[in-house]
Design a protein around this motif. Structure first.
Motif, PDB file in Angstrom:
ATOM      1  N   VAL A  36       8.299  17.955  13.507  1.00 46.90           N
ATOM      2  CA  VAL A  36       6.848  18.063  13.422  1.00 46.90           C
ATOM      3  C   VAL A  36       6.413  18.036  11.965  1.00 46.90           C
ATOM      4  N   PHE A  37       7.150  18.736  11.096  1.00 49.24           N
ATOM      5  CA  PHE A  37       6.842  18.763   9.667  1.00 49.24           C
ATOM      6  C   PHE A  37       6.968  17.362   9.062  1.00 49.24           C
ATOM      7  N   ILE A  38       8.041  16.662   9.405  1.00 54.90           N
ATOM      8  CA  ILE A  38       8.254  15.301   8.871  1.00 54.90           C
ATOM      9  C   ILE A  38       7.167  14.360   9.401  1.00 54.90           C
ATOM     10  N   ALA A  39       6.803  14.492  10.684  1.00 53.83           N
ATOM     11  CA  ALA A  39       5.754  13.655  11.253  1.00 53.83           C
ATOM     12  C   ALA A  39       4.412  13.927  10.566  1.00 53.83           C
ATOM     13  N   ALA A  40       4.105  15.208  10.309  1.00 50.35           N
ATOM     14  CA  ALA A  40       2.864  15.569   9.628  1.00 50.35           C
ATOM     15  C   ALA A  40       2.850  15.009   8.215  1.00 50.35           C
ATOM     16  N   MET A  41       3.966  15.102   7.504  1.00 47.96           N
ATOM     17  CA  MET A  41       4.047  14.555   6.135  1.00 47.96           C
ATOM     18  C   MET A  41       3.892  13.032   6.150  1.00 47.96           C
ATOM     19  N   GLY A  42       4.498  12.389   7.139  1.00 51.93           N
ATOM     20  CA  GLY A  42       4.354  10.931   7.275  1.00 51.93           C
ATOM     21  C   GLY A  42       2.908  10.548   7.546  1.00 51.93           C
ATOM     22  N   TRP A  43       2.268  11.314   8.413  1.00 49.47           N
ATOM     23  CA  TRP A  43       0.862  11.056   8.735  1.00 49.47           C
ATOM     24  C   TRP A  43      -0.012  11.219   7.502  1.00 49.47           C
ATOM     25  N   LEU A  44       0.184  12.287   6.734  1.00 49.37           N
ATOM     26  CA  LEU A  44      -0.579  12.510   5.502  1.00 49.37           C
ATOM     27  C   LEU A  44      -0.330  11.402   4.486  1.00 49.37           C
ATOM     28  N   ALA A  45       0.930  10.943   4.402  1.00 52.48           N
ATOM     29  CA  ALA A  45       1.260   9.856   3.474  1.00 52.48           C
ATOM     30  C   ALA A  45       0.517   8.574   3.865  1.00 52.48           C
ATOM     31  N   ILE A  46       0.454   8.293   5.152  1.00 54.53           N
ATOM     32  CA  ILE A  46      -0.244   7.088   5.623  1.00 54.53           C
ATOM     33  C   ILE A  46      -1.734   7.186   5.298  1.00 54.53           C
ATOM     34  N   ILE A  47      -2.329   8.330   5.540  1.00 54.64           N
ATOM     35  CA  ILE A  47      -3.753   8.526   5.242  1.00 54.64           C
ATOM     36  C   ILE A  47      -4.004   8.356   3.747  1.00 54.64           C
ATOM     37  N   TYR A  48      -3.133   8.927   2.906  1.00 53.06           N
ATOM     38  CA  TYR A  48      -3.283   8.813   1.451  1.00 53.06           C
ATOM     39  C   TYR A  48      -3.157   7.347   1.000  1.00 53.06           C
ATOM     40  N   ILE A  49      -2.138   6.659   1.508  1.00 52.58           N
ATOM     41  CA  ILE A  49      -1.916   5.250   1.131  1.00 52.58           C
ATOM     42  C   ILE A  49      -3.094   4.387   1.582  1.00 52.58           C
ATOM     43  N   GLU A  50      -3.587   4.632   2.795  1.00 48.47           N
ATOM     44  CA  GLU A  50      -4.729   3.865   3.300  1.00 48.47           C
ATOM     45  C   GLU A  50      -5.960   4.087   2.424  1.00 48.47           C
ATOM     46  N   GLY A  51      -6.210   5.320   2.012  1.00 51.16           N
ATOM     47  CA  GLY A  51      -7.345   5.635   1.137  1.00 51.16           C
ATOM     48  C   GLY A  51      -7.232   4.943  -0.209  1.00 51.16           C
ATOM     49  N   GLU A  52      -6.035   4.994  -0.810  1.00 51.48           N
ATOM     50  CA  GLU A  52      -5.820   4.333  -2.107  1.00 51.48           C
ATOM     51  C   GLU A  52      -5.961   2.815  -1.982  1.00 51.48           C
ATOM     52  N   PHE A  53      -5.426   2.271  -0.905  1.00 55.56           N
ATOM     53  CA  PHE A  53      -5.517   0.835  -0.667  1.00 55.56           C
ATOM     54  C   PHE A  53      -6.987   0.422  -0.528  1.00 55.56           C
ATOM     55  N   SER A  54      -7.763   1.203   0.214  1.00 52.71           N
ATOM     56  CA  SER A  54      -9.192   0.914   0.390  1.00 52.71           C
ATOM     57  C   SER A  54      -9.935   0.965  -0.940  1.00 52.71           C
ATOM     58  N   LYS A  55      -9.627   1.962  -1.767  1.00 46.66           N
ATOM     59  CA  LYS A  55     -10.260   2.069  -3.099  1.00 46.66           C
ATOM     60  C   LYS A  55      -9.944   0.839  -3.941  1.00 46.66           C
ATOM     61  N   ASN A  56      -8.674   0.422  -3.939  1.00 50.39           N
ATOM     62  CA  ASN A  56      -8.274  -0.747  -4.739  1.00 50.39           C
ATOM     63  C   ASN A  56      -8.970  -2.016  -4.258  1.00 50.39           C
ATOM     64  N   ILE A  57      -9.072  -2.188  -2.955  1.00 53.99           N
ATOM     65  CA  ILE A  57      -9.758  -3.378  -2.410  1.00 53.99           C
ATOM     66  C   ILE A  57     -11.224  -3.333  -2.792  1.00 53.99           C
ATOM     67  N   LYS A  58     -11.848  -2.164  -2.693  1.00 54.64           N
ATOM     68  CA  LYS A  58     -13.259  -2.032  -3.044  1.00 54.64           C
ATOM     69  C   LYS A  58     -13.479  -2.397  -4.511  1.00 54.64           C
ATOM     70  N   LEU A  59     -12.632  -1.883  -5.405  1.00 59.24           N
ATOM     71  CA  LEU A  59     -12.756  -2.205  -6.830  1.00 59.24           C
ATOM     72  C   LEU A  59     -12.575  -3.703  -7.085  1.00 59.24           C
ATOM     73  N   GLN A  60     -11.595  -4.295  -6.419  1.00 59.00           N
ATOM     74  CA  GLN A  60     -11.342  -5.724  -6.605  1.00 59.00           C
ATOM     75  C   GLN A  60     -12.535  -6.552  -6.117  1.00 59.00           C
ATOM     76  N   LEU A  61     -13.090  -6.195  -4.970  1.00 57.29           N
ATOM     77  CA  LEU A  61     -14.240  -6.927  -4.450  1.00 57.29           C
ATOM     78  C   LEU A  61     -15.467  -6.756  -5.354  1.00 57.29           C
ATOM     79  N   GLU A  62     -15.676  -5.555  -5.876  1.00 58.13           N
ATOM     80  CA  GLU A  62     -16.797  -5.334  -6.795  1.00 58.13           C
ATOM     81  C   GLU A  62     -16.622  -6.164  -8.059  1.00 58.13           C
ATOM     82  N   ASN A  63     -15.393  -6.227  -8.594  1.00 56.43           N
ATOM     83  CA  ASN A  63     -15.130  -7.048  -9.785  1.00 56.43           C
ATOM     84  C   ASN A  63     -15.374  -8.525  -9.503  1.00 56.43           C
ATOM     85  N   ASP A  64     -14.894  -8.990  -8.352  1.00 56.09           N
ATOM     86  CA  ASP A  64     -15.107 -10.398  -7.989  1.00 56.09           C
ATOM     87  C   ASP A  64     -16.586 -10.706  -7.822  1.00 56.09           C
TER      88      ASP A  64
END
Length: 168
Positions: free
Chosen positions: A4-32
């Protein structure tokens, strides 16, 4: 518990990566978008400067003044003489133009004689743009919807026209 602990950590990692990925895409689109906007503004200013210089062409000014005189007492023969000189001037200098409009918004010169004396479509839909031109500004006219008479009133029969209007 460990699973359960490993699954929770994996879930948090996915949420964090998705958030960072979204921020990077937003910045790239704004620059373009900012880059494209800058290039478009550069092109627009360059086009306006060129067109403003066109409005100072003495031959064009003289022929336009002749059109103003002829339009007050329309004479087809006189109009055609001036029209042919305008066509020649535009061809010699690789100018493009559709109408010469008076301060009231009526076409005093046109590629097609059938439009002469009629209220210009730009003056009908955006009379404030005509006022800006007569105040000395080069104006970009956003697309105006137009229905082609030859085609039915279907999507294929609708086109949009964009213009620049210059003071002469």
């Amino acid at each position: 518990v460990l699973v359960v602990f490993i699954a929770a950590m994996g879930w948090l990692a996915i949420i964090y990566i998705e958030g960072e990925f979204s921020k990077n895409i937003k910045l790239q689109l704004e620059n373009d978008l900012n880059s494209a906007n800058g290039r478009l503004n550069f092109w627009l200013n360059q086009k306006k400067d060129y067109l403003k210089s066109l409005g100072h062409d003495q031959k064009l000014i003289d022929l336009t003044n002749e059109l103003v005189k002829v339009s007050k007492n329309y004479n087809e023969r006189q109009y055609n003489t001036i029209h042919n000189k305008l066509v020649q001037l535009f061809e010699e200098n690789n100018y493009q133009g559709s109408y010469i409009i008076n301060k009231q918004g009526f076409n005093i010169g046109s590629i097609h004689n059938s439009f002469v004396g009629k209220l210009n479509s730009i003056a009908q839909s955006s009379p404030e743009l005509i006022d800006q031109v007569f105040d000395g500004e080069v104006v970009f006219v956003p697309p105006l919807a137009r229905i082609d008479n030859e085609l039915d009133n279907t999507q294929e029969g609708v086109s949009s026209l964009m213009h620049f209007i210059i003071p002469i």
